[in-house]
Design an enzyme around this catalytic site. Structure first.
Site, PDB file in Angstrom:
ATOM      1  CB  ALA A 105      -0.927   0.229   0.886  1.00  0.00           C
ATOM      2  CE  LYS A 106       2.871   7.048  -3.049  1.00  0.00           C
ATOM      3  NZ  LYS A 106       3.325   7.699  -2.271  1.00  0.00           N
ATOM      4  NE  ARG A 107      -3.727   2.972   4.127  1.00  0.00           N
ATOM      5  CZ  ARG A 107      -4.262   1.070   4.085  1.00  0.00           C
ATOM      6  NH1 ARG A 107      -2.931   1.156   5.491  1.00  0.00           N
ATOM      7  NH2 ARG A 107      -4.584   0.501   3.348  1.00  0.00           N
TER       8      ARG A 107
END
Ligand code: GLU
Length: 276
Positions: free
Chosen positions: A237-239
């Site tokens: 995930a990007k986060r």
């Protein structure tokens, strides 16, 4: 003819996990002489960032993929409304004004996709001043549809068991459809014959198969591919620090080489492939 698709939501940039998903869907279609579609799932008005769709197209091009783009979800809202209306007329949906907090307070059991709604609003007169979602009356829907099965290319035939989700939301309070309704209708409208997506959506297919039966839609085959996992075994995930494809692209990295490596499952260090 095989028709597969990649259906990203423009609420964050694409990362390696998306690249892998797009390549799997693309190659499954191409190696069998089929079509590969791109559908932008921009139904979540509050979180969707339209400018990301252009970035997605540039990312896919950079990876060397070719696709046919079909209408984005934001242009199909009427079809979702009409479909929801139909189930409402048939007595298979009911309005629900419960908030997440109210549902949590009832300590309901946990299903494959979070809390299972305990049916508080079913059969009750709701306050018309409060915003309402529309939920599927799962018991009635299943009774109407009868017993169903569906086939995943990797996992084989599955007995359709949507009951485990309880009365899922088909029309959200602020949107004319939930993911389940929109994706099922769109895959049928787009003529998708091989629904290709990550293993994290395997269970959602029980709901989609039921909806296909209720609407008498053609039944595709599914291909739920393994997910790329980070060093903690969690979905990329990007986060959680996964680099955006657009960053790699802008840094001058070679997208064709990256695509080849993903195909060979030669993954960057710290990243592994989960189970399909
Ligand atoms: N739009 C969904 C996502 O980005 C994909 C849904 C699907 O492939 O069915 O997770």
């Amino acid at each position: 003819m095989i028709v597969s698709r990649f259906a990203p939501s423009p609420n964050g940039p694409l990362h390696l996990g998306h690249a892998y998903a797009a390549i799997v869907a693309h190659d499954l279609a191409r190696t069998r002489g089929g079509r590969f579609l791109l559908r932008i799932e921009d139904i979540d008005g509050a979180r969707s960032r339209p400018e990301l769709a252009d970035e997605f197209r540039r990312d896919l091009e950079w990876l060397g993929l070719e696709w046919e783009e079909v209408a984005p979800q934001s242009t199909r809202l009427e079809s979702y409304r009409a479909a929801a209306d139909e189930l409402l007329q048939r007595g298979l949906l009911y309005p629900c004004t419960c908030t997440r907090k109210e549902i949590e307070a009832l300590k309901p059991k946990l299903g494959p996709d979070g809390l299972v709604y305990p049916g508080t609003c079913k059969g009750r007169l709701i306050d018309p001043a409060r915003p309402a979602a529309l939920r599927l009356d799962m018991e009635r829907a299943q009774a109407e549809a009868g017993s169903l099965t569906w086939v995943d290319e990797l996992a084989g035939e599955q007995i359709c068991d949507p009951q485990q989700f309880g009365d899922v939301v088909l029309v959200r309070k602020e949107e004319p459809a939930s993911y389940h309704l929109a994706a099922t209708l769109d895959d049928a409208a787009d003529g998708v014959t091989l629904v290709t997506r990550g293993a994290d959506l395997f269970f959602a297919t029980h709901i989609h198969r039921l909806l296909q039966a209720l609407y008498d839609l053609p039944v595709p085959t599914w291909h739920h591919h393994a997910l790329l996992l980070d060093h903690e075994g969690k979905k990329l995930a990007k986060r959680r620090g996964s680099p955006a494809l657009s960053d790699l692209r802008e840094r001058g990295e070679d997208g064709l080489l990256l695509a080849q490596q993903l195909r060979l499952q030669r993954l960057p260090s710290g990243i592994s492939l989960g189970k399909p």
